[in-house]
Design a protein around this motif. Structure first.
Motif, PDB file in Angstrom:
ATOM      1  N   UNK A 196       8.973  16.801  -8.241  1.00  0.00           N
ATOM      2  CA  UNK A 196       8.792  15.993  -6.767  1.00  0.00           C
ATOM      3  C   UNK A 196       9.761  14.725  -6.969  1.00  0.00           C
ATOM      4  N   UNK A 197      10.201  14.433  -8.033  1.00  0.00           N
ATOM      5  CA  UNK A 197      11.099  13.196  -7.922  1.00  0.00           C
ATOM      6  C   UNK A 197      12.567  13.747  -7.429  1.00  0.00           C
ATOM      7  N   UNK A 198      12.990  14.679  -7.805  1.00  0.00           N
ATOM      8  CA  UNK A 198      14.098  15.328  -7.096  1.00  0.00           C
ATOM      9  C   UNK A 198      13.830  15.340  -5.435  1.00  0.00           C
ATOM     10  N   UNK A 199      12.805  15.850  -4.987  1.00  0.00           N
ATOM     11  CA  UNK A 199      12.723  15.563  -3.704  1.00  0.00           C
ATOM     12  C   UNK A 199      12.485  14.542  -3.035  1.00  0.00           C
ATOM     13  N   UNK A 200      11.929  13.687  -3.857  1.00  0.00           N
ATOM     14  CA  UNK A 200      11.929  11.966  -3.166  1.00  0.00           C
ATOM     15  C   UNK A 200      13.354  11.565  -2.984  1.00  0.00           C
ATOM     16  N   UNK A 201      14.270  11.928  -4.196  1.00  0.00           N
ATOM     17  CA  UNK A 201      15.395  11.491  -4.119  1.00  0.00           C
ATOM     18  C   UNK A 201      16.406  12.002  -3.022  1.00  0.00           C
ATOM     19  N   UNK A 202      16.112  13.268  -2.958  1.00  0.00           N
ATOM     20  CA  UNK A 202      16.974  14.142  -1.862  1.00  0.00           C
ATOM     21  C   UNK A 202      16.633  14.391  -0.432  1.00  0.00           C
ATOM     22  N   UNK A 203      15.264  13.988   0.007  1.00  0.00           N
ATOM     23  CA  UNK A 203      14.733  14.447   1.069  1.00  0.00           C
ATOM     24  C   UNK A 203      15.042  13.609   1.997  1.00  0.00           C
ATOM     25  N   UNK A 204      15.427  14.332   3.634  1.00  0.00           N
ATOM     26  CA  UNK A 204      15.907  13.498   4.587  1.00  0.00           C
ATOM     27  C   UNK A 204      14.951  12.619   5.368  1.00  0.00           C
ATOM     28  N   UNK A 205      13.862  12.923   5.328  1.00  0.00           N
ATOM     29  CA  UNK A 205      12.708  12.298   6.181  1.00  0.00           C
ATOM     30  C   UNK A 205      11.401  12.060   5.216  1.00  0.00           C
ATOM     31  N   UNK A 206      10.995  10.875   5.268  1.00  0.00           N
ATOM     32  CA  UNK A 206       9.626  10.647   4.369  1.00  0.00           C
ATOM     33  C   UNK A 206       8.458  10.609   5.469  1.00  0.00           C
ATOM     34  N   UNK A 207       7.200  11.204   5.163  1.00  0.00           N
ATOM     35  CA  UNK A 207       6.456  11.178   6.065  1.00  0.00           C
ATOM     36  C   UNK A 207       4.992  10.677   5.451  1.00  0.00           C
ATOM     37  N   UNK A 208       4.379   9.904   6.202  1.00  0.00           N
ATOM     38  CA  UNK A 208       3.077   9.524   5.396  1.00  0.00           C
ATOM     39  C   UNK A 208       1.919   9.454   6.656  1.00  0.00           C
ATOM     40  N   UNK A 209       0.896   8.992   6.014  1.00  0.00           N
ATOM     41  CA  UNK A 209      -0.377   8.711   7.162  1.00  0.00           C
ATOM     42  C   UNK A 209      -0.467   7.311   7.090  1.00  0.00           C
ATOM     43  N   UNK A 210      -1.491   6.770   7.713  1.00  0.00           N
ATOM     44  CA  UNK A 210      -1.810   5.367   7.735  1.00  0.00           C
ATOM     45  C   UNK A 210      -3.159   4.870   7.602  1.00  0.00           C
ATOM     46  N   UNK A 211      -3.806   4.061   6.652  1.00  0.00           N
ATOM     47  CA  UNK A 211      -5.072   3.661   6.455  1.00  0.00           C
ATOM     48  C   UNK A 211      -5.526   2.893   7.329  1.00  0.00           C
ATOM     49  N   UNK A 212      -5.061   1.781   7.665  1.00  0.00           N
ATOM     50  CA  UNK A 212      -5.165   0.748   8.554  1.00  0.00           C
ATOM     51  C   UNK A 212      -3.753   0.317   9.302  1.00  0.00           C
ATOM     52  N   UNK A 213      -3.791   0.013  10.465  1.00  0.00           N
ATOM     53  CA  UNK A 213      -2.634  -0.520  11.326  1.00  0.00           C
ATOM     54  C   UNK A 213      -3.095  -1.787  11.805  1.00  0.00           C
ATOM     55  N   UNK A 214      -2.283  -2.973  11.495  1.00  0.00           N
ATOM     56  CA  UNK A 214      -2.737  -4.123  12.091  1.00  0.00           C
ATOM     57  C   UNK A 214      -1.883  -4.627  13.283  1.00  0.00           C
ATOM     58  N   UNK A 215      -2.650  -4.868  14.298  1.00  0.00           N
ATOM     59  CA  UNK A 215      -2.156  -5.242  15.581  1.00  0.00           C
ATOM     60  C   UNK A 215      -1.500  -6.534  15.560  1.00  0.00           C
ATOM     61  N   UNK A 216      -2.066  -7.528  14.833  1.00  0.00           N
ATOM     62  CA  UNK A 216      -1.333  -8.894  15.201  1.00  0.00           C
ATOM     63  C   UNK A 216       0.089  -9.052  14.499  1.00  0.00           C
ATOM     64  N   UNK A 217       0.067  -8.175  13.516  1.00  0.00           N
ATOM     65  CA  UNK A 217       1.478  -8.312  12.528  1.00  0.00           C
ATOM     66  C   UNK A 217       2.480  -7.029  12.907  1.00  0.00           C
ATOM     67  N   UNK A 218       1.714  -6.117  13.453  1.00  0.00           N
ATOM     68  CA  UNK A 218       2.810  -4.796  13.543  1.00  0.00           C
ATOM     69  C   UNK A 218       2.798  -4.514  12.249  1.00  0.00           C
ATOM     70  N   UNK A 219       1.797  -4.021  11.760  1.00  0.00           N
ATOM     71  CA  UNK A 219       1.961  -3.530  10.135  1.00  0.00           C
ATOM     72  C   UNK A 219       1.208  -2.137   9.998  1.00  0.00           C
TER      73      UNK A 219
END
Lengths: 476, 225, 254
Positions: A196-219
């Protein structure tokens, strides 16, 4: 042990649950995994009163956030935009996948690397991207294992919980070139790390989910132990996050009680290794971080739950998985039998909104309503009450003047409705009931010996020769 | 109508619950954190035992002695190449030490150093912004002076922590420093080396991030290490 | 579970026997009467009682449940406690009736007033009667099973254990996953027979593994589920209703 009920046609769900309950290997692995997770969680909440106090606050934060959901989403969008994050909205899986594809195409990207995200499972991102020649690789160890075997996660926190280390050892040996069989967990993890390290290094786009989105800070806040979430949101030049619209909170400090509850409830940890707060792409002068960050806000049926004040409580969920860890049904059948992205009690109440009741009307009935899920829920979702409500919606057409749920009434069964109508007539007329009870007891030899599901593994129910009321009358 | 308009319209059409009251998070958690926030509380001891329980290594040292300690630890752990933040103060201090490993400063963008960072660097060193006693957590405030990947990609992560910067709990750190008004692009809380229990609930360290987390606590002058 | 303040021991009580006791466990009903009468309490059985409404309530037929429940609201005109010798039925009346009538102020007021004086049998014996039992039986080891809802809503695992602890020759063995559901769940046992059977099989195995002679329960649904499972498996191990067990051990005569 017990034979399948050949005289009742089995639905796909019933076929899967039958197969699962007859699989001693699966039963044993889920039993021991759930025992382990329950004990670890218990150790984190030794004081019941303190737990109740904390989860009352967690519930309050989630209810408050939902009460202002449209405003908070707009505030989140404005602040993320100010921070340089591009915000997209998707009504359903199809729209969300189209956004992924469009961003990928605009960068000529063919290799995506993904951190753990149940919402991406919900939209079947990997499968959809593959259709368009975009390869989306899972990087959470459990997700990677499951993807390698062409499976889906069986648990929202521990995706490969159904597999033994020996199965994983064979899988790695067969599917990963140049890997010898080893069932040492450390060695298996190091094999995954290397690939997976090789793939982190070379991937074009990273995708993630979100556990909490904070409105006041935009985080965007991400909770994880492995570091793959950080890799996906740090190394590739583009990061796309996807989340359900319900995950927003107003204040940064609102995250504190939720993050205090989440890992303790999920895996029995006081804290995860990483808490990753992302508030924008790489700024001028910074050496790393993605140059572009996108957030996709997905509805996919959530607004249907939101439209009803009782069902809205479903959206309080912070996806800890404690309800499945404590569910005696999930423990017996595992995650795959449900046939949904989200298994277990939370899956039974959230999937009908995502997939419609036509596909999911059996799920609310796959519970003995024992209440264990509601007892451990860190944000106090009354899961048993919502299950009963959905049983009603699955069995009845919508009332006039009330909006129908998607697939409303799909589980309607004339015989069951007739049975309950008859039951009501008998039991709300004491004279009729007495007559019925008298006849059922005196003529108990006429009781059918085959009683649907009951007699699959039990002897038939036969009324006593004399009812209690008759015995009391005789005594007097 | 766009997806955005449709979604917001549906949410707005839903019945609104009675006037929402902002939860008093600080007030409601005050009791929970009271003991740890008391002046006599042993924040360092709490921090240390919590992060050690999460498999991190903790060393007490001082502003003068830490470079020698890092070099010794590098030797013991076989670190041949160590990456340092761009600012140069850490690398300058380390380079003065005899037998220092090969040291490079993260002065260019990641695209330029990716190969070295991923494939040749054994350890990275950063400064903690502060720490949280309750959970044994380090606060990493990344930015111009601290690339995010320095605490992530190399297999060993050394982190310098000023002992006076240990807060009782996350809420205290967040509110006393006013994080909500000044978050960096990437704020990180780190509570141990990378780990996973995804194979049969068996804990393994070094899943994707550092396999080892080594905390160097800088005691103020006059406090014996 | 909420904290409840208990009244003093009454002269009279109503017995709400539930349809399960009436038709399937009349012995448990007779034994409940014997236990209460021995304590000097007069027991009144409203003849118009039928069912608490739970089967429909938990199956997605709340309207049908409400019509049946409505009839039960008027059965108890005098301010006496209502004793229920089947845990989850007691929980239905105590916790779910007020919600079932949430939209009908008059019925809801009645439901709340009733809920306030509904007591599960073991809870009533321990907290209201403050019963003192004298064990007359020989040494015996048993397991205890409580229904999930009664346990959560009324703490019956504590009151059940409290009563057994008063019997000096009875040893209570705690089985593995003691708090886990036995798989009954009302119509769940009919609708999901495979899962329900797996849960019941695990429960009887866990209780038998303690070496107990049998098990005790004050919940008729669970008792039916487990005893009929055991009977189908041709095993001798059986569950006994708490009232029957207490009568047998202490020599109360129904």
């Amino acid at each position: 042990m017990n034979a399948p009920l050949n005289y009742v046609p089995r639905s796909d769900f019933k076929k899967r649950t039958f197969a699962a309950t007859q699989d001693p290997h699966l039963r044993q692995s889920f039993r021991s995994a759930m025992d382990f997770l329950m004990a670890k969680r218990q150790a984190q909440f030794p004081d019941q009163e303190a737990f109740e106090h904390l989860r009352a606050l967690g519930e309050e934060v989630r209810r408050y956030s939902l009460s202002r959901l449209p405003e908070l989403l707009e505030q989140l969008e404005a602040n993320l935009t100010r921070n340089g994050v591009k915000v997209h909205w998707a009504e359903d899986a199809e729209e969300a996948n189209a956004i992924f594809l469009e961003i990928s195409r605009s960068h000529g990207a063919t290799r995506l690397i993904k951190g753990k995200s149940m919402v991406s499972e919900e939209i079947e991102l990997n499968h959809e991207m593959a259709k368009h020649g975009v390869d989306c690789l899972e990087s959470d160890m459990g997700e990677y294992i499951v993807q390698l075997d062409g499976e889906k996660p069986s648990h929202i926190i521990m995706p490969a919980i159904h597999k033994t280390k020996e199965q994983i050892a064979r899988l790695f040996h067969e599917k990963v070139p140049g890997v010898d069989y080893t069932d040492s967990v450390d060695e298996l993890i190091q094999i995954g790390r290397r690939i997976l390290r090789e793939n982190f290094r070379d991937a074009h786009i990273g995708v993630s989910g979100v556990n909490f989105a904070v409105a006041e800070t935009g985080s965007l806040c991400l909770v994880e132990n492995e570091g793959n979430g950080r890799m996906c949101t740090t190394v590739p030049p583009v990061h796309i996050a996807i989340t359900g619209i319900e995950k927003v909170v107003e204040k940064l400090e609102h995250v504190v009680p939720l993050y205090t509850l989440l890992p303790r409830s999920a895996t029995g940890q006081a804290i995860t290794t990483y808490f990753n707060v992302i508030s924008g792409p790489r700024k001028p002068g910074e050496k790393d971080g993605p140059k572009e960050v996108h957030l996709i806000l997905l509805d996919n049926g959530r607004s249907q739950a939101y439209a009803d004040e009782q069902l809205r409580q479903t959206l309080q969920c912070i996806r800890c998985g404690a309800c499945m860890n404590h569910c005696p049904v999930y423990t017996r059948i595992g995650g795959h039998a449900y046939g949904t992205t989200y298994p277990g009690p939370i899956g039974e109440i959230v999937s009908p909104h995502m997939m419609g009741l036509t596909a999911t009307h059996e799920l609310p009935f796959a519970s003995s309503l024992c209440g264990a899920c509601g007892d451990v829920c860190p944000v106090k979702i009354p899961i048993p009450d919502i299950l009963m409500r959905l049983r009603r919606e699955a069995s009845h057409e919508a009332e006039p003047g009330r909006p129908a749920l998607r697939g409303q009434g799909a589980g309607r069964n004339r015989l069951v409705s007739l049975a309950f109508a008859a039951w009501r007539t008998i039991y709300s007329h004491p004279g009729l009931y007495r007559l019925y009870a008298w006849a059922a007891s005196r003529l108990n030899f006429l009781t059918p010996k085959s009683q649907l599901g009951w007699t699959a593994s039990r002897t038939p129910l036969i009324p006593a020769r004399q009812t209690l009321r008759d015995r009391l009358k005789n005594r007097a | 109508m766009s997806a955005r308009d449709n979604i917001l319209a549906r949410l707005r059409a839903a019945p609104r619950s009675s006037a929402p009251v902002m939860p008093d998070v600080a007030g409601r958690l005050a009791d929970r954190y009271a003991a740890l926030r008391a002046p006599e509380a042993d924040r360092f001891g709490t921090f240390r035992s919590a992060i050690e329980a999460a498999h991190a290594e903790v060393h007490e040292t001082s502003g003068a002695e830490w470079p020698a300690l890092v070099v010794r630890l590098c030797r013991e752990k076989g670190v041949a190449m160590l990456a340092c933040p761009p600012a140069g103060d850490l690398s300058a201090a380390l380079m003065l030490e005899p037998d220092a490993p090969e040291i490079w400063g993260y002065g260019e963008t990641m695209e330029a150093v990716k190969g070295r960072l991923f494939d040749a660097t054994d350890a990275g060193i950063t400064r903690a912004h502060g720490a949280i006693a309750e959970t044994g957590t380090l606060i990493a405030w990344t930015g111009v002076d601290e690339p995010r990947s320095l605490s992530l990609v190399p297999p060993i992560h050394f982190i310098l922590l000023d002992r006076s910067r240990i807060y009782a709990d996350l809420l205290q750190a967040m509110t006393e420093e006013g994080w909500a008004g000044r978050l960096p692009t990437n704020l990180l809380l780190i509570s141990g080396p990378s780990k996973t229990a995804d194979i049969q609930q068996t804990l393994a360290y070094g899943a994707h991030g550092p396999k080892e987390l080594i905390v160097l606590v800088l005691n103020p002058e006059g406090v014996a290490a | 579970m909420e904290k409840r303040t208990y009244p003093g021991k009454p002269r009279d009580v109503y017995l709400y026997a539930t349809c399960l006791v009436d038709m399937f466990h009349p012995d448990a009903g007779m034994d409940t009467v014997a236990l209460l009468e021995r304590e000097g309490i007069r027991v009144h059985f409203p003849r118009d009682q039928t069912c608490c409404g739970q089967p429909a309530y938990t199956s997605g037929y709340p309207e049908e449940a409400r019509e049946v429940a409505r009839k039960q609201l008027d059965l108890f005109p005098l301010p006496w406690p209502v004793v229920v010798p089947s845990g989850s039925c007691g929980g239905m009346m105590r916790h779910h009736y007020p919600r079932l009538f949430a939209d009908e102020p008059e019925a809801r007021a009645k439901a709340l007033a009733l809920a306030d004086r509904v007591f599960e049998l073991s809870e009533f014996l321990v907290h209201v009667v403050q019963v003192k039992l004298t064990d007359r039986g020989s040494a015996e080891t048993v397991a205890l099973h409580t229904s999930c809802s009664a346990r959560r809503e009324m703490g019956t695992h504590l009151t059940g254990a409290d009563l057994l602890a008063q019997l000096c020759n009875v040893k209570l063995e705690v089985h593995g996953h003691e708090s886990e559901c036995c798989g009954f769940g009302g119509t769940f046992s009919l609708k999901q027979p495979d899962i329900s059977s797996a849960m019941a099989a695990d429960k009887v195995a866990a209780m038998q593994a303690t070496g107990a002679r049998g098990f005790i329960s004050a919940d008729c649904g669970c008792l039916l589920n487990l005893n009929h499972t055991l009977e189908a498996r041709k095993e001798a191990f059986r569950g006994e209703h708490l009232a029957t067990f207490l009568c047998r051990r202490t020599g109360a005569k129904p």
